[in-house]
Design a protein around this motif. Structure first.
Motif, PDB file in Angstrom:
ATOM      1  N   LEU A 116       0.779  -1.244   0.469  1.00 51.45           N
ATOM      2  CA  LEU A 116       0.216   0.048   0.042  1.00 51.45           C
ATOM      3  C   LEU A 116       1.339   0.873   0.154  1.00 51.45           C
ATOM      4  CD1 LEU A 116      -3.014  -0.692   2.305  1.00 51.45           C
ATOM      5  CD2 LEU A 116      -3.148  -0.294   0.420  1.00 51.45           C
ATOM      6  N   GLY A 117       2.207   0.926   0.650  1.00 49.15           N
ATOM      7  CA  GLY A 117       2.874   2.384   0.704  1.00 49.15           C
ATOM      8  C   GLY A 117       4.035   2.425   1.236  1.00 49.15           C
ATOM      9  N   SER A 118       5.011   3.196   1.679  1.00 47.80           N
ATOM     10  CA  SER A 118       5.809   3.152   2.542  1.00 47.80           C
ATOM     11  C   SER A 118       6.855   4.592   2.802  1.00 47.80           C
ATOM     12  CB  SER A 118       7.096   2.357   2.029  1.00 47.80           C
ATOM     13  OG  SER A 118       7.955   3.127   0.828  1.00 47.80           O
ATOM     14  N   GLY A 119       7.238   4.474   3.935  1.00 49.47           N
ATOM     15  CA  GLY A 119       7.437   6.336   3.936  1.00 49.47           C
ATOM     16  C   GLY A 119       8.990   5.672   5.041  1.00 49.47           C
ATOM     17  N   ARG A 120       8.949   7.610   5.516  1.00 48.89           N
ATOM     18  CA  ARG A 120      10.646   7.895   6.596  1.00 48.89           C
ATOM     19  C   ARG A 120       9.737   8.250   7.385  1.00 48.89           C
ATOM     20  NH1 ARG A 120      15.804   7.399   4.441  1.00 48.89           N
ATOM     21  NH2 ARG A 120      16.671   7.939   6.398  1.00 48.89           N
ATOM     22  N   THR A 121      10.332   8.818   8.571  1.00 52.88           N
ATOM     23  CA  THR A 121      10.476  10.089   9.492  1.00 52.88           C
ATOM     24  C   THR A 121      11.241   9.650  10.568  1.00 52.88           C
ATOM     25  OG1 THR A 121       8.673  10.443  10.571  1.00 52.88           O
ATOM     26  CG2 THR A 121       8.362   8.571  10.725  1.00 52.88           C
ATOM     27  N   TYR A 122      10.628  10.799  11.334  1.00 53.10           N
ATOM     28  CA  TYR A 122      11.912  11.272  12.365  1.00 53.10           C
ATOM     29  C   TYR A 122      11.093  11.168  13.706  1.00 53.10           C
ATOM     30  CZ  TYR A 122      14.896  14.363  16.065  1.00 53.10           C
ATOM     31  OH  TYR A 122      15.715  14.273  16.467  1.00 53.10           O
ATOM     32  N   VAL A 123      11.541  10.211  14.565  1.00 53.58           N
ATOM     33  CA  VAL A 123      11.211  10.164  16.307  1.00 53.58           C
ATOM     34  C   VAL A 123      11.693  10.276  17.617  1.00 53.58           C
ATOM     35  CG1 VAL A 123       9.755   8.477  17.288  1.00 53.58           C
ATOM     36  CG2 VAL A 123      10.156   7.803  15.223  1.00 53.58           C
ATOM     37  N   PRO A 124      11.661  11.247  18.157  1.00 54.91           N
ATOM     38  CA  PRO A 124      12.754  11.634  19.212  1.00 54.91           C
ATOM     39  C   PRO A 124      12.659  11.557  19.655  1.00 54.91           C
ATOM     40  CG  PRO A 124      10.517  13.065  18.527  1.00 54.91           C
ATOM     41  CD  PRO A 124      10.419  12.059  17.390  1.00 54.91           C
ATOM     42  N   ALA A 125      13.715  11.098  20.990  1.00 59.02           N
ATOM     43  CA  ALA A 125      14.037  10.498  21.618  1.00 59.02           C
ATOM     44  C   ALA A 125      11.912  10.459  22.593  1.00 59.02           C
ATOM     45  CB  ALA A 125      14.985  11.275  22.772  1.00 59.02           C
ATOM     46  N   GLY A 126      12.067   9.156  22.870  1.00 58.49           N
ATOM     47  CA  GLY A 126      11.204   9.355  23.962  1.00 58.49           C
ATOM     48  C   GLY A 126       9.459   9.626  23.606  1.00 58.49           C
ATOM     49  N   GLY A 127       9.805   9.498  22.434  1.00 60.86           N
ATOM     50  CA  GLY A 127       8.219  10.379  21.618  1.00 60.86           C
ATOM     51  C   GLY A 127       7.765   9.171  20.891  1.00 60.86           C
ATOM     52  N   THR A 128       6.361  10.038  20.095  1.00 62.16           N
ATOM     53  CA  THR A 128       5.262   8.591  19.846  1.00 62.16           C
ATOM     54  C   THR A 128       4.996   9.345  18.979  1.00 62.16           C
ATOM     55  OG1 THR A 128       4.230   8.129  21.768  1.00 62.16           O
ATOM     56  CG2 THR A 128       3.562   7.927  19.839  1.00 62.16           C
ATOM     57  N   LEU A 129       4.709   8.387  17.346  1.00 61.54           N
ATOM     58  CA  LEU A 129       4.458   9.070  15.910  1.00 61.54           C
ATOM     59  C   LEU A 129       3.092   8.459  16.053  1.00 61.54           C
ATOM     60  CD1 LEU A 129       4.803   9.574  13.254  1.00 61.54           C
ATOM     61  CD2 LEU A 129       5.781   8.231  12.844  1.00 61.54           C
ATOM     62  N   GLY A 130       1.854   9.071  14.951  1.00 60.31           N
ATOM     63  CA  GLY A 130       0.904   8.577  15.244  1.00 60.31           C
ATOM     64  C   GLY A 130      -0.159   8.329  15.690  1.00 60.31           C
ATOM     65  N   GLY A 175      -0.926   4.260   3.809  1.00 58.23           N
ATOM     66  CA  GLY A 175      -1.739   4.169   2.200  1.00 58.23           C
ATOM     67  C   GLY A 175      -3.189   3.432   2.485  1.00 58.23           C
ATOM     68  N   SER A 176      -3.536   3.465   1.306  1.00 61.19           N
ATOM     69  CA  SER A 176      -5.049   3.257   1.450  1.00 61.19           C
ATOM     70  C   SER A 176      -5.619   1.919   0.089  1.00 61.19           C
ATOM     71  CB  SER A 176      -5.788   5.035   1.547  1.00 61.19           C
ATOM     72  OG  SER A 176      -6.179   5.338   0.630  1.00 61.19           O
ATOM     73  N   SER A 177      -6.679   1.443   0.094  1.00 62.15           N
ATOM     74  CA  SER A 177      -7.284   0.924  -0.991  1.00 62.15           C
ATOM     75  C   SER A 177      -8.680   0.584  -0.450  1.00 62.15           C
ATOM     76  CB  SER A 177      -6.517  -0.562  -0.969  1.00 62.15           C
ATOM     77  OG  SER A 177      -7.400  -1.725  -2.063  1.00 62.15           O
ATOM     78  N   THR A 178      -9.044   1.239  -1.687  1.00 65.81           N
ATOM     79  CA  THR A 178     -10.927   0.972  -2.138  1.00 65.81           C
ATOM     80  C   THR A 178     -10.873  -0.463  -2.688  1.00 65.81           C
ATOM     81  OG1 THR A 178     -10.959   2.902  -2.339  1.00 65.81           O
ATOM     82  CG2 THR A 178     -12.841   2.268  -2.965  1.00 65.81           C
ATOM     83  N   ARG A 179     -12.244  -0.641  -2.589  1.00 63.67           N
ATOM     84  CA  ARG A 179     -12.536  -2.172  -2.428  1.00 63.67           C
ATOM     85  C   ARG A 179     -14.361  -1.942  -2.712  1.00 63.67           C
ATOM     86  NH1 ARG A 179      -9.043  -5.796  -3.553  1.00 63.67           N
ATOM     87  NH2 ARG A 179      -9.977  -7.188  -3.351  1.00 63.67           N
TER      88      ARG A 179
END
Length: 150
Positions: free
Chosen positions: A94-108, A113-117
């Protein structure tokens, strides 16, 4: 003095606008079990929103990644999400990516990605894995949903 009052009113109005959800009909995001890569814990998450295209009922299935860095240093992570229909389906990226997560931090949860069915009586599943810079890929974190629940 009058400019301060107007500025305060505009600030309150802007904050109120940000507090109201943009899409009141958005589907809830459900996360699967966690896996880890180094000091980063990863969860694969899924949402499914029912819709209609012409006369056909469809489901918009979206994969998300959620990451928690428990380490003392910030880290870059790479992630990928895959999708399949559980009964005999094959995995599709569906997809991929890269990101930065700070020390002791949370992402998301961050959309990958998505798909229509078209709607059907089948269950769909997503899986997400990630790796911190210099680490191996994590195991798979999976989450699933029925395509067109009522």
């Amino acid at each position: 003095m009058r400019a301060r009052c107007i500025g305060a009113i505009l600030s309150v109005a802007a904050l109120t606008t940000l507090a109201i959800p943009a899409n009141a009909h958005a589907a809830a995001v459900a996360c699967g079990g966690g896996v880890s890569t180094g000091r980063v814990a990863i969860n694969g998450c899924i949402s499914a929103q029912r819709g209609k295209e012409g006369r056909v009922y469809v489901r918009e299935i979206t994969a998300y990644v959620k990451a928690r860095n428990t380490g003392p240093r910030a880290v870059n992570i790479s992630y990928e999400a895959f999708f399949r229909v559980v009964s005999g389906g094959y995995w599709v990226k569906l997809g991929s990516g890269r990101t930065y997560v700070p020390a002791g931090g949370t992402l998301g949860p961050t959309e990958v990605g998505s798909s229509t069915r078209p709607c059907g009586p089948v269950k769909v599943e997503i899986r997400v894995h990630a790796r911190a810079a210099g680490a191996a890929w994590s195991g798979w974190s999976t989450a699933g949903t029925a395509q067109c629940q009522t």
